[in-house]
Design an enzyme around this catalytic site. Structure first.
Site, PDB file in Angstrom:
ATOM      1  N   ASP A 171       0.853  -1.189   0.000  1.00 55.26           N
ATOM      2  CA  ASP A 171       0.000   0.000   0.000  1.00 55.26           C
ATOM      3  C   ASP A 171       0.887   1.237   0.000  1.00 55.26           C
ATOM      4  O   ASP A 171       2.116   1.139  -0.048  1.00 55.26           O
ATOM      5  CB  ASP A 171      -0.958  -0.016   1.205  1.00 55.26           C
ATOM      6  N   HIS A 242      -2.814   3.130  -4.458  1.00 58.56           N
ATOM      7  CA  HIS A 242      -2.242   2.533  -3.236  1.00 58.56           C
ATOM      8  C   HIS A 242      -0.830   2.001  -3.494  1.00 58.56           C
ATOM      9  O   HIS A 242      -0.463   0.934  -3.020  1.00 58.56           O
ATOM     10  CB  HIS A 242      -3.145   1.410  -2.703  1.00 58.56           C
ATOM     11  N   GLU A 309      -9.829   2.606  -5.167  1.00 59.41           N
ATOM     12  CA  GLU A 309      -9.460   3.966  -4.796  1.00 59.41           C
ATOM     13  C   GLU A 309      -8.243   4.490  -5.558  1.00 59.41           C
ATOM     14  O   GLU A 309      -7.239   4.866  -4.971  1.00 59.41           O
ATOM     15  CB  GLU A 309      -9.183   4.034  -3.288  1.00 59.41           C
TER      16      GLU A 309
HETATM   17  C1  TNX Z   1     -11.175   1.539   2.455  1.00 56.51           C
HETATM   18  S1  TNX Z   1     -11.543  -1.442   1.362  1.00 56.51           S
HETATM   19  C2  TNX Z   1     -10.097   0.914   1.866  1.00 56.51           C
HETATM   20  C3  TNX Z   1      -8.897   0.634   2.673  1.00 56.51           C
HETATM   21  C4  TNX Z   1      -8.976   1.273   4.024  1.00 56.51           C
HETATM   22  C5  TNX Z   1     -10.361   1.057   4.607  1.00 56.51           C
HETATM   23  C6  TNX Z   1     -10.531   1.562   6.012  1.00 56.51           C
HETATM   24  C7  TNX Z   1     -10.714  -0.755   0.319  1.00 56.51           C
HETATM   25  C8  TNX Z   1     -10.688  -1.453  -0.944  1.00 56.51           C
HETATM   26  N1  TNX Z   1     -10.099   0.407   0.585  1.00 56.51           N
HETATM   27  O1  TNX Z   1      -7.756   1.035   1.970  1.00 56.51           O
HETATM   28  O2  TNX Z   1      -7.997   0.723   4.834  1.00 56.51           O
HETATM   29  O3  TNX Z   1     -11.315   1.676   3.778  1.00 56.51           O
HETATM   30  O4  TNX Z   1     -11.750   1.141   6.552  1.00 56.51           O
END
Ligand code: TNX
Length: 536
Positions: A171, A242, A309
């Site tokens: 990440d 990430h 994301e």
């Molecule tokens: C969203 S779940 C994210 C994570 C974070 C999390 C915290 C996902 C695919 N992405 O990177 O750690 O929320 O709740």
């Protein structure tokens, strides 16, 4: 007998009790050697009895029964004899876990409190899992978890008949897997100068360096240890977002025409970094190189490539990314992301593997063979299942165990939704919008333990337990005719016994009346979402 997760059927036979002693033998065919070894090692340690090898037809005997599904098992306990019939090695391991549970909480200790009085209760048990993917995610990227704690977590998963450990290995905040051809990924990408403590708004930092990574041998050990317990480790290499830790180690991976990637460090914030991969051929080759080594370490059918994301700002500003979009005949940045995922979907398929990614991989078109981890609710999973793709349901509104399990001023670091033990127990992974054929694409469910706000195994224990026990029953046990019929009171009664087993294992679960003083994080800001989660 207080079994958790509840088996398909269990009948107590009071006249069938089988007292164990030093003469009790344990036998199994070679195909069930993992279960035999686990049972002998575990029960010998807890009871002080040797469970030496014996003859078929006596003592504790494991046999294979081709008529059963691979993960199914049947247990018959009668005086002098306990027969565990299993469809395959996995079923034998789950049955072995049940045999330990039948002996009671002291059987979870690692040295005997007593050498007498061990009794397998007379019983007829039949059992098989509802879902094939019963998972938990450990985020070892945000906070590194030492190998010994990962191995311990594998034991805890297996004790609850959970069979997938999704390891989030990379990440923005750290790269945790040794890659021989790119040593910089761990030499530089595994370490950060400091961390945020709690949410950004609290403005707290710990000013303490953090890091760590697993060597390839560590990972081979973890994978083998897990396999011998029925647990598959699914690695996640998150891309194209990430990825700041990788970009800071190899600046050419980033969007060098819009940011000075050579000046980046491993990210010391939580959240979503805007520093994402460029989409050049060289970057594709780089990650193929990474994945070649990852495939050697992890034999799992599925390989998780994230895809979540990924902010598109840098691609919008980058002349190189825009040229790439034109060159590939794509409409926009979403399609560029989809192009990357499709590339690796194909690349993995050519090597006999399958890609799984977060539900953002639906945007811009889902790659043909891809499966989806549905995290932003059920919507992505529903769309994917209707389009014939396999889905693992892990909606953040229900099974994000970094979110708190009670409301209250002492509950550590309030992020996300309040999800109580009962909420988790009542979680139903298959949404009503799917018909029978579509529902079969829901191959399972997963609880996710993101680690921005947990920095040790003790914190993970607190967030995970006892909710993971309830989750295990959701993932394993048959659905009652009506979801509303889930008998939470009955579960709580069985849980009272099971908590003694967790005590014996040394699991620091959340006490029903709230955190102990050292389980609190006073004054650390979170970002609570008030009210119940939105309806699907
Ligand atoms: C969203 S779940 C994210 C994570 C974070 C999390 C915290 C996902 C695919 N992405 O990177 O750690 O929320 O709740």
């Amino acid at each position: 007998m207080d079994l958790i997760p509840a088996p398909s059927s269990a009948v107590r036979r009071p006249d069938g009790d089988f007292p164990l002693d030093a003469a009790t033998t344990l036998t199994a065919p070679p195909a069930l050697a993992d279960a035999e070894r686990w049972l002998r090692t575990t029960l010998s340690a807890a009871t002080g009895l040797p469970f030496g090898p014996g003859r078929p037809g006596a003592g504790i005997e494991l046999v294979q029964d081709e008529a059963l599904a691979a993960e199914a098992y049947r247990i018959t306990v009668r005086p002098g004899r306990a027969l565990l019939a299993a469809g395959g090695p996995a079923g034998a391991l789950w049955g072995a876990q049940t045999l330990r549970q039948l002996l009671g909480p002291d059987a979870y200790r690692r040295s005997p409190l007593r050498r007498e009085g061990w009794v397998l209760p007379g019983a007829d048990i039949e059992d098989a899992p509802r879902f094939g993917w019963r998972g938990a995610l450990l985020d070892v990227a945000r906070h590194f978890l030492p190998k010994s704690d990962v191995l311990r977590f594998v034991d805890l998963l297996a004790a609850h008949k959970l069979n997938v450990l999704h390891l989030h290995l990379t990440d923005d905040q750290g790269w945790r897997v040794e890659i021989k051809r790119y040593p910089g990924l761990t030499e530089r990408g595994a370490w950060r100068e400091r961390s945020m403590v709690g949410y950004r708004s609290g403005g707290r930092r710990d000013d303490r360096p953090h890091g760590g990574y697993y060597t390839q041998d560590d990972l081979r050990e973890i994978v083998g240890y897990a396999a011998a317990r029925g647990v598959t480790v699914v690695p996640e290499i998150d891309l194209p977002g990430h990825t700041q830790a990788a970009i800071c180690a190899y600046p050419e991976l980033g969007n060098t025409d819009v940011v000075d990637t050579a000046a980046l460090g491993v990210w010391t914030d939580w959240g979503v970094s805007h520093n994402v991969l460029n989409a050049s051929e060289e970057t594709l080759r780089f990650f193929e190189g990474v994945l070649e080594e990852v495939l050697e370490l992890f034999p799992s059918e599925f390989v998780h490539l994230g895809g979540d994301e990924c902010p598109k700002e840098q691609w919008k500003d980058s002349a190189a990314a825009q040229a790439r979009i034109r060159e590939l005949g794509l409409a926009n940045e979403d399609e560029l992301q989809s192009h990357l995922i499709r590339h690796f979907d194909r690349w993995l398929a050519e090597r006999g593997r399958r890609l799984i990614g977060w539900d953002e991989i639906l945007e811009g078109g889902l790659a043909p063979g891809a499966a989806v981890s549905s995290w932003r609710g059920f919507g992505g999973g529903i769309a994917a299942a209707k389009a014939g793709h396999d889905v693992v349901m892990c909606p953040e509104q229900h099974v994000y165990f970094d979110h708190r399990q009670a409301d209250g001023p002492d509950e550590p670091i309030p992020v996300g939704f309040v999800r109580t033990l009962e909420d988790v127990y009542r979680f139903e992974p298959v949404p009503a919008q799917l018909d029978g054929t579509e529902a079969r694409h829901v191959i399972g469910t997963q609880a996710n333990l993101w680690s921005e706000f947990t920095d040790s195994a003790r914190d993970i224990d607190y967030r995970a337990f006892p909710r993971l026990v309830a989750f295990a029953e959701v993932a394993w046990s048959a659905l009652p005719a009506e979801p509303a019929e889930r008998d939470f009171a009955g579960f709580e009664r069985r849980l009272a016994t099971h908590l003694k087993a967790l005590d014996a294992l040394g699991v620091e679960y959340r006490p029903a009346d709230g955190p102990l003083p050292w389980q609190r994080w006073p004054g650390v800001a979170g970002r609570p979402i008030e009210g119940p989660p939105p309806v699907r």
